[in-house]
Write a protein that holds these residues in place. Structure first.
Motif, short mmCIF file in Angstrom:
data_model
loop_
_atom_site.label_atom_id
_atom_site.label_comp_id
_atom_site.label_asym_id
_atom_site.label_seq_id
_atom_site.Cartn_x
_atom_site.Cartn_y
_atom_site.Cartn_z
N PHE A 1 -28.88 -49.99 1.99
CA PHE A 1 -28.69 -48.38 2.61
C PHE A 1 -28.85 -47.50 1.49
N LEU A 2 -27.54 -47.77 0.61
CA LEU A 2 -27.51 -46.79 -0.65
C LEU A 2 -27.75 -47.24 -1.90
N ALA A 3 -29.40 -46.79 -1.86
CA ALA A 3 -30.36 -47.08 -2.95
C ALA A 3 -29.78 -46.15 -4.36
N ALA A 4 -29.18 -46.67 -4.99
CA ALA A 4 -27.69 -46.23 -5.64
C ALA A 4 -28.72 -44.92 -6.73
N SER A 5 -28.12 -43.83 -5.78
CA SER A 5 -28.49 -42.97 -6.31
C SER A 5 -27.81 -41.29 -6.06
N PRO A 6 -27.61 -40.89 -7.90
CA PRO A 6 -26.63 -39.78 -8.16
C PRO A 6 -25.88 -39.25 -7.07
N LEU A 7 -25.30 -38.26 -7.33
CA LEU A 7 -24.63 -37.44 -6.06
C LEU A 7 -25.36 -36.30 -5.91
N ILE A 8 -25.94 -35.88 -5.00
CA ILE A 8 -27.24 -34.54 -5.05
C ILE A 8 -27.36 -34.30 -3.81
N LEU B 1 -21.21 -41.22 5.72
CA LEU B 1 -20.16 -42.17 6.30
C LEU B 1 -20.50 -43.15 5.49
N VAL B 2 -21.66 -43.30 4.72
CA VAL B 2 -21.66 -44.50 4.12
C VAL B 2 -21.64 -44.48 2.51
N CYS B 3 -21.36 -43.24 2.10
CA CYS B 3 -20.49 -42.42 0.63
C CYS B 3 -19.28 -42.52 1.24
N GLN B 4 -18.57 -42.72 -0.35
CA GLN B 4 -17.16 -42.97 -0.46
C GLN B 4 -16.97 -41.40 -0.83
N ASN B 5 -15.49 -40.60 -0.15
CA ASN B 5 -15.17 -39.51 -0.03
C ASN B 5 -16.46 -37.90 -0.81
N GLN B 6 -16.92 -38.47 0.17
CA GLN B 6 -18.32 -37.05 0.52
C GLN B 6 -19.28 -36.39 1.61
N GLU C 1 -2.90 -58.39 3.77
CA GLU C 1 -4.14 -58.12 4.86
C GLU C 1 -5.50 -58.48 4.40
N ASN C 2 -5.62 -57.56 2.81
CA ASN C 2 -6.48 -57.70 1.93
C ASN C 2 -8.19 -57.54 3.05
N ARG C 3 -8.20 -56.07 3.84
CA ARG C 3 -9.01 -55.80 4.59
C ARG C 3 -9.85 -55.06 3.99
N ASP C 4 -11.12 -55.55 4.26
CA ASP C 4 -12.55 -54.71 4.08
C ASP C 4 -12.11 -52.54 4.13
N PRO C 5 -12.18 -52.12 3.10
CA PRO C 5 -12.69 -50.78 3.31
C PRO C 5 -13.21 -49.90 3.89
N ARG C 6 -14.39 -51.43 3.40
CA ARG C 6 -15.07 -49.99 4.20
C ARG C 6 -16.16 -51.15 5.13
N LEU C 7 -15.28 -51.50 6.45
CA LEU C 7 -15.48 -51.58 7.89
C LEU C 7 -14.56 -50.73 8.28
#
Lengths: 159, 184, 661
Positions: A13-20, A47-52, B28-34
């Motif tokens: 899903f994440l095709a290494a895209s810069p944040l835009i 949801l698939v990014c972290q903190n955006q 716990e070593n859980r995966d934060p992405r789950l």
């Protein structure tokens, strides 16, 4: 193994895209509706990014959610209805403003309660101190400052 | 003075709490992405999808949410461009062979030609295949990424959601027990 | 061979720090001058050996010695030399060595420049610094050794993450560490004071310069990080309430509180146990930041490769350091008797309000950062805490604090006449209200927030200048007399004025760029023109570029204002080799009042390119404000009160008379 497989699926899903953020042609023609869509977008997590927020991300899922938000806004939903709609499908995780419920009471009410408690404590303390001052009329601090000053000055002189 | 003693202890107490959470988290070593799903035990959304067809020739029939009624459904989102979908393909085939289980496929953001070729090459486990070219249905199901799989009971309620490929472990430990429990 | 020298030097440094953490403390408790003085020598020695280790690692990077695993994994022979050097701390192991180096530097600095500090206190401070050093050197040696060899030696390295190949991000970590680790000294002062059971005015005076130095660096470090985000991430945002940003912001908030409470300790002998707690908390939060970034507990855009074993080790250091410190605090702090008395309306009272707001603000950031982990850890599901939460909790705390910030400098110590202070601010207050009213009247876009933010900015800058004017007796005496007063004004007062006005500038920048940003996002073909905020921007086309370590597509944009060509902007989209990782490089033209910001995106099928054009008013003021804040800290640091002993003076000469006594 489990972690790896999840990672794999995310990589698809994440095709290494810069944040835009929002792309050309996505915006609604009506400026007022678009402003509402942006406002909603800033409150939903990609949801698939972290903190955006979905408004800040180039990920396909964020694009899809932006399109969904605009579709609902155009259909006449209120901001709350749009957010509730996505919340019911993606859960609490999608909300960048966490819902207020028993789990998050500490998060939302903790700081103001601390603030009020601390203000109360300070008021009690300062008034109590004023009372003790009436009985012991000795400004200890001045002496200590003087002592500290002489200590420091002596050293500076000896330099 | 007793009350202020407690005040001086408060920072330590708060820290111990925070440290306990952090330590628990690490061990716990859980995966934060789950991520959990909001859809469990909710009725599946109502929808209708067109079937997969190439140049007017129908490869598979489409379906709607009415097709969930009366049996256990395994709803699988897949795409030919998705690597992990190939990883899980044998397990999906195995599910398709089970009695009392209907495996339905949603072809996610995929060119029909590519999807048809992929199915011809790897085998088609799906009783019906609906196409979701824009990913609209995926949003209805709260999809994060393909592949994703839902087990839906005979009343049309979502009972299990699995994110990522169905490995042999996932099949044996997660999906099959859930399906057997529903069959009982 | 250099790698082995480096490894050996690290081991020697660890042994020295072990001695440093024991001997001066024994010396201090037995009043043994020789042992106390030995602490300084050991601290210097520790610094020298960590410096050797750091030098050895840097050398390995410079000469691309790929037999060192760390170099092979994080460097590349074709990388520019600058990034070979900065690549040393662009990875977990190397950055921990840098952390240790800065820690050792601060420990040694206490020995070099702390000659005016009472010898037993100084010995204890150095001892505590030694203990922290033991923890982190052990961490490096046992879990993160950067000097491990690899066999067979690879032909070339895997290269540095392209995101880190950038001047902004290259110098972000060292500055941040100077801030984080700088607060280890105030921490050590707090622990030493608890051990001695005494905090007095001189403690406040000794702690303040260290807090100022660390705070100034941290300010600059955070600002550099946000500036990087602004120009690199490609849509003009500069602060995202990302956990890692929060991790650096929390110590800044509490450190700012400490900076102010230390003044109260120094001048009024009050807020003593509170200041000690702040000193402990500031460094604790710095450690927490390190832990969060290194352990993998939080996933974020800029976490290094994570490892639970390392996380556990750092958690161990955390528990020993913070837990030990807070336990000591709970035990010893009650004996610290409060001194100077004051009324709620007074300089002290206003500084307490400042402390309260800053610590509660830090608390909201802490809650917001850790809460998703706690909820998840307790099995209550997954939640997100994002910008809407932080804005909702942060702004209400900052508004009253900033209003108070304008008034506080007019309040005398002990008890103040509130009316008299306010009456000096009548003019500034009227201007503030007028500006806010005009914005409310003229602007239809988010006008309330705009009026509030710009009003606060005017208030802060105005009140700071007003305070300076009254100190200089400006407009009342002759100009010459005012200039003489200016020269005689304590540097600390200058520092405060500069920093407070700088805070106003930042508020203006944050508000204006947030509320009045103009955005145009569209596909453009060569020859197309777009109009943004009075500028007309023509896309001239793209061409390909090739550098030693990346390929780039560069867009050319001509900027015309009032018929005059004022600039050519060249945004790039790069693909870094050998990772094949894409980055965007925005092109920015600033006239300090507004930035024109252009990003080149991907082409579409019809020969156009996705282009983003932004006009960001006053955004540069955020970083100008940060630099002024830093300078305010530096100016304060040169105050006569904080002037520290000359380094050439032997530490022994002061310790000796006391040892005899």
């Amino acid at each position: 193994m489990k972690g790896l497989s999840v990672l794999l699926s995310f990589l698809s899903f994440l095709a290494a895209s810069p944040l835009i953020a929002i792309g050309p042609g996505e915006a609604l023609k009506d400026a007022a509706l678009e402003a509402r869509a942006r406002d909603i977008g800033r409150q939903l997590r990609c949801l698939v990014c972290q903190n955006q927020s979905i408004d800040d991300s180039d990920a396909p899922l964020a694009q899809d959610l932006r399109r969904l938000v605009r579709k609902r806004v155009k259909a006449g939903d209120t901001n709350k209805q749009v957010i509730d709609y996505i919340h019911s499908r993606y859960g609490d995780f999608v909300l960048l403003r966490p819902p207020i419920d028993i789990r998050t009471w500490l998060l939302w009410y903790g700081p103001p309660v601390f603030l009020i408690f601390a203000l109360f404590l300070i008021l009690v303390r300062t008034s109590r101190r004023r009372q003790t001052r009436a009985t012991h009329d000795s400004p200890l601090s001045v002496q200590e400052i003087a002592r500290a000053d002489t200590l420091l000055n002596r050293k500076e002189d000896s330099r | 003075m007793g009350s202020s003693r407690i005040l001086f202890l408060a920072p330590l107490a708060i820290f111990i709490l925070v440290a306990a959470v952090a330590g628990y988290y690490l061990l716990e070593n859980r995966d934060p992405r789950l991520l959990p799903s909001a859809m469990i035990n909710k009725p599946a959304p109502t929808f209708r999808l067109n079937g997969l067809s190439v140049d007017g020739r129908e490869v598979a029939k489409g379906f709607s949410s009415d097709n969930f009624k009366g049996h256990i459904t395994v709803l699988n989102f897949f795409a030919s461009w998705c690597g992990p979908c190939l990883v899980e393909h044998p397990q999906v085939m195995a599910l398709a062979g089970m009695r009392g289980v209907v495996v339905l496929g949603v072809n996610y953001k995929n060119k029909p030609v590519d999807a048809a070729a992929w199915l011809a090459r790897n085998g088609n486990p799906y009783a019906r295949i609906g196409v979701d070219p824009q990913g609209d249905l995926a949003l209805e199901f709260g999809l994060y990424a393909v592949p994703e799989t839902f087990v839906i009971d005979h009343t049309g309620r979502i009972r299990v959601k699995h994110v990522g490929p169905i490995t042999e472990d996932v099949l044996q430990e997660n999906l099959l027990p859930a399906i057997r429990a529903l069959q009982r | 061979m250099t790698a082995e020298i480096g490894h050996f030097a690290l081991i020697v440094a660890a042994v020295l720090s072990l001695g440093q953490s024991v001997l001066p403390l024994i010396g201090a408790s037995r009043r043994h001058g020789g042992l106390m003085a030995l602490g300084g020598t050991l601290a210097t020695g520790q610094f020298v050996f960590v410096l050797i280790a750091f030098g050895a690692l840097t050398w390995a990077y410079l000469v691309s010695d790929f037999s060192v695993a760390n170099v092979a994994q994080n460097s590349h022979s074709k990388k520019p030399s600058l990034y070979k050097i900065t690549g040393v701390w662009g990875n977990h192991e190397g950055s921990m060595v840098l952390w240790c180096l800065i820690l050792a530097l601060f420990g040694a600095s206490v020995a070099w420049f702390g000659s005016n500090v009472a010898p037993s206190l100084r010995a204890r401070v150095i001892g505590i610094q030694g203990m922290i050093g033991v923890g982190f050197l052990a961490f490096v040696l046992l879990t993160s050794n950067p000097f491990d060899r690899v066999n067979p030696v690879p032909l070339d390295g895997q290269g540095l993450n392209p995101i880190l190949q950038d001047p902004g991000l290259a110098f972000h970590p060292p500055l941040l560490y100077l801030g984080y680790v700088g607060f280890s000294v105030t921490f050590s002062f707090a622990i030493a004071a608890l051990l001695e059971g005494r905090v007095d005015a001189s403690w406040g005076r000794w702690v303040r310069p260290w807090a100022l130095a660390a705070w100034s660096f941290l300010t600059l470090g955070i600002a550099l990080g946000s500036w990087w985000a602004y120009y690199e991430l490609g849509w003009g945002g500069f602060w995202f309430w990302d956990p890692v940003e929060n991790a650096s912001f929390m110590p800044w908030l509490v450190g700012t509180a400490l900076l102010h409470s230390a003044v109260v300790v120094e001048r009024r002998d009050a807020l003593k146990s509170w200041s000690v707690l702040l000193a402990i908390l500031t460094f604790s939060l710095s450690l927490l930041g390190t832990f969060l970034v290194r352990s993998g507990v939080l996933t974020s855009v800029h976490t290094f490769a994570t490892d639970p074993e390392r996380g556990l080790f750092i958690l161990g250091i955390l528990i020993l350091t913070i837990g030990g410190a807070l336990a000591l605090y709970a035990w010893r702090a009650p004996i610290l008797k409060g001194g100077g008395l004051f009324r709620p309306i007074s300089r002290e009272g206003s500084l307490i309000l400042n402390n309260l707001m800053l610590t509660i603000a830090a608390l909201t950031v802490l809650f917001g950062t850790l809460y998703p982990l706690i909820i998840d850890g307790l099995g209550l599901g997954k939640i997100s805490v994002g910008p809407p939460y932080f804005n909702a909790t942060f702004i209400p705390l900052m508004v009253p604090m900033m209003i108070a910030m304008g008034i506080a400098p007019f309040l005398p110590w002990k008890r103040a006449d509130f009316g008299a202070a306010i009456s000096q601010l009548t003019f500034v207050g009227l201007v503030t209200i007028l500006v806010a009213a005009v914005i409310l009247y003229l602007e239809d876009r988010s006008s309330f927030l705009a009026a509030l933010g710009i009003g606060l900015a005017v208030w802060l800058v105005g009140a700071s200048l007003r305070e300076l004017a009254s100190r200089l007796n400006l407009f009342r005496g002759s100009l010459g007399a005012s200039l003489r007063r200016a020269a005689g004004l304590p540097r600390g007062a200058w520092g405060m004025t500069i920093s407070h006005a700088a805070a106003g500038m930042m508020v203006a920048g944050i508000t204006a760029s947030g509320v009045w940003q103009t955005e145009v996002v569209r596909y453009m073909k060569a020859g197309d023109r777009a109009d943004v905020a009075g500028y007309s921007i023509t896309f001239k086309g793209v061409h390909q570029l090739r550098s030693s370590n990346y390929l780039a597509r560069q867009g050319i944009f001509a900027v015309v204002q009032d018929g005059v060509n004022i600039a050519t902007l060249r945004p790039e989209k790069r693909i870094y080799l050998p990772q094949r990782m894409p980055t965007t490089e925005a092109a920015i033209r600033t006239n300090l009042l507004a930035d024109l910001y252009v990003v080149l995106g991907d082409p579409n099928n019809e020969g156009g390119y996705a282009v983003r054009l932004y006009h960001n008013p006053l955004v540069a003021w955020i970083w100008i404000g940060a630099i002024l804040m830093f300078l305010g800290g530096v100016v304060s640091l040169t105050d006569r009160r904080h002037r520290v002993g000359a380094p050439r003076r032997s530490t022994r000469s002061i310790a000796a008379p006391l040892a005899k006594a």
